[in-house]
Structures are given as C-alpha cells and as structure tokens.
Design an enzyme around this catalytic site. Structure first.
Site, PDB file in Angstrom:
ATOM      1  CE  LYS A   1      -4.119   1.997   2.637  1.00  0.00           C
ATOM      2  NZ  LYS A   1      -4.959   1.795   3.581  1.00  0.00           N
TER       3      LYS A   1
ATOM      4  CB  SER B   1      -8.308   3.833   2.412  1.00  0.00           C
ATOM      5  OG  SER B   1      -7.462   3.137   3.531  1.00  0.00           O
TER       6      SER B   1
ATOM      7  CB  SER C   1      -8.601   1.005   5.380  1.00  0.00           C
ATOM      8  OG  SER C   1      -9.401   2.244   5.319  1.00  0.00           O
TER       9      SER C   1
END
Lengths: 95, 475
Positions: free
Chosen positions: B64, B139, B163
C-alpha cells in the site's frame, strides 16, 4: 448542529487551509451534515464513563539511553525538498 | 493453472519440489499486471526490480502507498507527498524483504486512507476486478484489487476503520486487521495513530496466517507495539469449530443492510452451527454509536498527524504568487490547499473543529467516552463467546461515483468494521457468497485482543467447507 461559513473559515485558518469563497457553501453543508449525524452522541449519559485514548493499556515505552546508529543526516535530507547547507530551506520569515 | 493464480502456500510447495522458481513466478505476475492493470488500476506504479535474495517467502507482494519503502515514491495517494522517497523501510516492508519477498508494485489507496472506495486517490480510482463499474472498497482498494485480480499473490494494507476488511469483502478475498499493537506501525504514514493497524490481504485463510507470521511481533521503534509472544499462526488452521461459541449481535441486522448480504450471513451462521459451533444471540448496545464516535476520534487524530505536511520537509511545496499573511504561513497554506484533496480537507477541518477551544468536551472527550462503552460491550460478550460474527459491510461493492458527493453515506459503509478499531481487537473478513449480480460478500469475525488464532480457526473451517474463495473474476 449547523456550522456557519464564518466557522468554516475560522477552522480552515486554524488548519492552515485556504478555502476559496466559492467552495465555502459546499464545506458548510458537508461538515454540517456530519456534525448533525455526530449529534446522536449527545443522547448518551456519559457522566461516569472514563475516556479511552488507546484501546491497549500502555504506559510510556522506555529503552536504555545508549547511543547507537540512526538515520544518516545526508540520507534523511535526500527526500525531495528545498535545502541549503544541510538544512531545510523555508521562505524568509525575519527581515 | 498459471502461477499468478496460485496462493502463496501452493507456490511454496512448488518451490520446494523445484517445479518452478520464484523468478518465473514473479515474471508471470508482471505479465499479468501488464495484461489487466490497464483495466483494474490497482497499482500506482511498478516497484524496482527485486534482487531475488534468498528467503523463506519469495512471494510477489503488493504494498500500500502509505508504507515507507526505500527506492520507491510513497505518497499516500496524495498530491502533497508527490516526490517523497522514504529514506527507510517500514518495519513490515523490512520483514517482507528479509523473507525474500518480491515487491510487485505500490498499490493505490484513498488519499491518506480517507475513504471506503479508493476514489479519493489523486491518481484516480481503482476498479473492482469483479465488475469494473464498481469500486473495490477502500482505503486499501489497490491492495485488495491486486490480489483479487492475481496481480500479486498477497498484499499489505492498513486498517483504521475497516480499510483492509471492507475492500477484502468487496473483492472476494481474505483480509485481517490484527490486534492494535500486534504489528509494528514503524514506517506507516499515520492517519489516526490510536486506530491504525497494518495487516494482510490474501487469497485464502492459510496465506493470511503465513503473512501474519512474517509481519507480527514486537518492535521497539513503535512505542505502541506490544511485547507479547507471537504464536505460529498456521497452528490455528484447524478444520474444526466444535465447542466454539460464536456471538451474533442483534445490532448487526440494521436498516440499510442489503437483503442479499443478510441472507448470505444468515446462511453462514446456520452453516457454522451445522459444523458444530454454538451460536449465541447477543447485544453490543453501543455499536450503533461507533461511526459517530469514530468520526470524531479519527479526524481529531488525523488533523494532528497531518499537520506535518506543511511544504517544509516532504513532497510538494507551493509558493503563492502574492503575500497574504507572511511568506512562511502563505507557503504552508498554499501547499496544503493545493496538496490535499477535498476529503482530506474535510477530515482535517472536522478534526480541528472537534479539538478546538469550546468544542473539545462536547466532541473529542465524548467520542473517547463512547469508545470506552464500545470496548466494554466487547469485553462483556467475550466473557463467554469466542468470536463475534457480523457482515463486513452492509452492501456489496457500490458503483463508481455513487457516494462521492455524499461523505456521510460513504462513512456508513464502515458501520460494521469501525467497532474493532475503536476497541483495538482483531477482526477478519472471509468470503461468504456472491450477489445475483456476481459481486462478492464477506463475513466479519471479531475476537478478543491477541486472539487472531481464534479468527483464523473459524475462518479456515468455514472456508475449507465452502468454495467461495476459489472463484475468480473474469477479466
């Protein structure tokens, strides 16, 4: 609870964000809507409830005060910013 | 089956019998990225070519965009960090590299992890591999989509209010938020420090246990890391739930819960009961207040954490054309105004408001007190239950653009995942069905702090008796 455009300008200034006049209404409406939703917390009686700042009970983390290698000054400054003589360079503050 | 379609544990078996090399698998995954990422847009950019050093887990991984990774531009999906190249590796990246991990690319995310759809990234949306007109969740939408689309074998994400779990659910994969303090946050660019936790997104529960073994453990560089022994998570992969008690809270069946999701969850509960688990109906009476408490606590922490992005030290710096206040403050305001997107500005302002003089008691303190009540709700249930079962999200993946103009409705898609962050307990999402439209549904299990093994055992038993995790999107 509603929030006025004056309030939005005030918190934007605190947060160092410039909100152009044409966007004030949008932020007013959106923040107002969220604050209205959050209002439901006022229904709860919380007089005798202790606040939780962290879910895991931790006190200060300590370690032995021994000098050891850390990130090199030059390495740290390799990130993409304006710099001069090994320092971060900022706009002139004091004439 | 092509190597890119396989799980990490299947690949490890093939490596052992020398049927394929890690280089060959990595090349195959890169070819897959080239073939499908134009459609999915899971990655912001490919990573530097790895060195193929020796290690026990030479598995292609997606990282990420908020985990510091040397050699890469890391931006949290934000214009304000454009050009930032971290001078050190996050603890989890260091651990992955030490095991021979092969970084495929930097995965897309909502700006600063503010969102549930990966639409607020400054690089544009990621698309759900199951239906490209839908969001992948967020997210960690890039991390979930790259695994679901076989563009990585597994991935790392971060979870502040859901997320990891919500995008795992939307993309039909497994995602776990470990206990707060189980995985070092050193090198994770902070959103809300008391809620953030890094965790795995994987193709099945076995891989989740393996990746947990790699990333879990105490780290003195994170002062909230907890120094407790780390189990071998693969020992929890036991196909048996007999004697375990699973709590189903009545608050889980709220208005707004999609009927197909509801049916899938009810079927899963009945199935676990058939497999020998004891099902107990319970109440978590304060969970309906979780979203409200979260949006005070999380935004307050975010407004403070994001104060560091001022144009002085990292990434973007914008100098205004004319002086308004003074040159330094003008530069900071201009940089932040141009560098942050609308959702980041909204959250920073909301948090600033909650912390500002005159509102602290009414908002921030109240949010923290409700957090106590939510934690106590879990404590009470865990006295005689091993885990809590709920949907991961009230709906399947929604359409691109459906909620971008309605921040509150976007926030409510995290209604089931937020309580675990507030209470600091571990939670996992595992696939439990598909809608008629072909979109994945996930079920969430939550356990006591540091009882990740309980989650893995229940999820493994469920998974090994079902076939949802074997389906692949048609790209």
């Amino acid at each position: 609870m509603s929030i006025s455009s004056k309030d939005v300008q005030y918190i934007a200034a605190l947060a160092r964000i410039h909100i152009p006049p044409e966007k004030l209404d949008m932020f007013c409406a959106e923040l107002g809507g969220i604050l209205k939703y959050v209002e439901q917390l006022q229904k709860l009686n919380l007089d005798h409830v202790k606040p939780t700042s962290h879910a895991v009970p931790l006190t200060d983390a300590e370690r032995l005060d021994i000098v050891r290698p850390s990130l090199d000054h030059q390495e740290a400054l390799k990130i993409n910013v304006e710099q001069k003589d090994g320092y971060f360079k900022v706009p002139l503050v004091i004439e | 089956m092509s190597p890119h379609c396989l799980t990490a544990h299947a690949l490890l078996d093939l490596f052992k019998s020398s049927k394929i090399t890690p280089q060959e698998v990595f090349e195959d995954v890169l070819a897959r990225v080239k073939a499908v990422d134009g459609k999915v847009h899971a990655y912001i950019h490919p990573a530097q070519k790895p060195s193929f050093a020796a290690g026990a887990f030479p598995i292609p991984i997606g990282i990420k965009d908020n985990l510091c990774t040397t050699g890469e531009e890391i931006t949290c999906g934000s214009r304000i960090l454009k050009g930032f190249r971290p001078p050190y590796d996050a603890a989890v990246v260091e651990k992955v590299r030490r095991c021979g991990g092969l970084i495929v690319g930097i995965a897309n995310m909502d700006e600063f992890a503010f969102g549930s759809s990966t639409e607020s990234s400054c690089y544009g949306s990621t698309f759900n591999p199951w239906d490209l007109s839908h969001v992948p969740g967020g997210s960690s939408g890039g991390s979930a989509a790259c695994v679901a689309a076989d563009e990585a074998v597994w991935a790392l994400g971060s979870d502040t209010g859901g997320s990891i779990r919500q995008p795992a659910s939307f993309c039909g994969i497994v995602g776990m938020k470990p206990t707060y303090g189980r995985v070092s946050r050193y090198g994770l660019i902070a959103f809300a420090s008391s809620l953030d936790q890094i965790g795995p997104l994987t193709k099945d529960v076995t891989d989740c246990a393996l990746l947990m073994n790699i990333i879990a453990g105490y780290d003195e560089r994170d002062s909230t890391s907890v120094n407790v022994p780390v189990p071998d998570h693969t020992k929890a992969l036991v196909k048996d739930v007999k004697g375990m008690t699973i709590a189903v809270p009545k608050e889980a069946f709220v208005d707004g819960l999609d009927l197909e999701v509801r049916k899938a969850i009810e079927d899963a509960v009945a199935f676990l009961q058939k497999l020998g688990a004891k099902i107990k109906k319970v109440s978590l009476p304060h969970t309906p207040y979780a979203v409200a408490a979260y949006y005070i606590v999380a935004t307050a922490e975010a407004s403070s954490n994001l104060a560091r992005f001022d144009g002085v030290r990292y990434g973007l710096r914008v100098s205004p054309k004319k002086v308004r206040k003074n040159a330094l403050i003008d530069m900071i305001e201009e940089t932040r105004s141009q560098g942050f997107g609308n959702e980041a500005k909204r959250r920073i302002m909301l948090g600033t408001y909650a912390l500002s003089s005159g509102y602290y008691d009414a908002y921030y303190l109240r949010g923290q007190k409700v957090r106590t009540l939510i934690k106590e709700d879990f404590d009470a249930v865990f006295k005689d239950c091993d885990a809590v079962l709920t949907p991961t999200s009230p709906t399947t993946a929604f359409k691109i653009g459906e909620k971008t103009n309605d921040p509150l409705s976007m926030y409510l898609s995290d209604i089931y995942t937020i309580p675990a962050n507030l209470a600091g307990v571990p939670a996992l999402s595992v696939p439990c069905g598909f809608s008629k439209q072909g979109l994945p549904i996930g079920l969430q299990l939550t356990a006591k702090a540091f009882h990740e093994e309980t989650l893995l055992r229940i999820a493994y038993t469920y998974e090994q008796n079902t076939e949802w995790h074997l389906r692949k999107p048609n790209l």
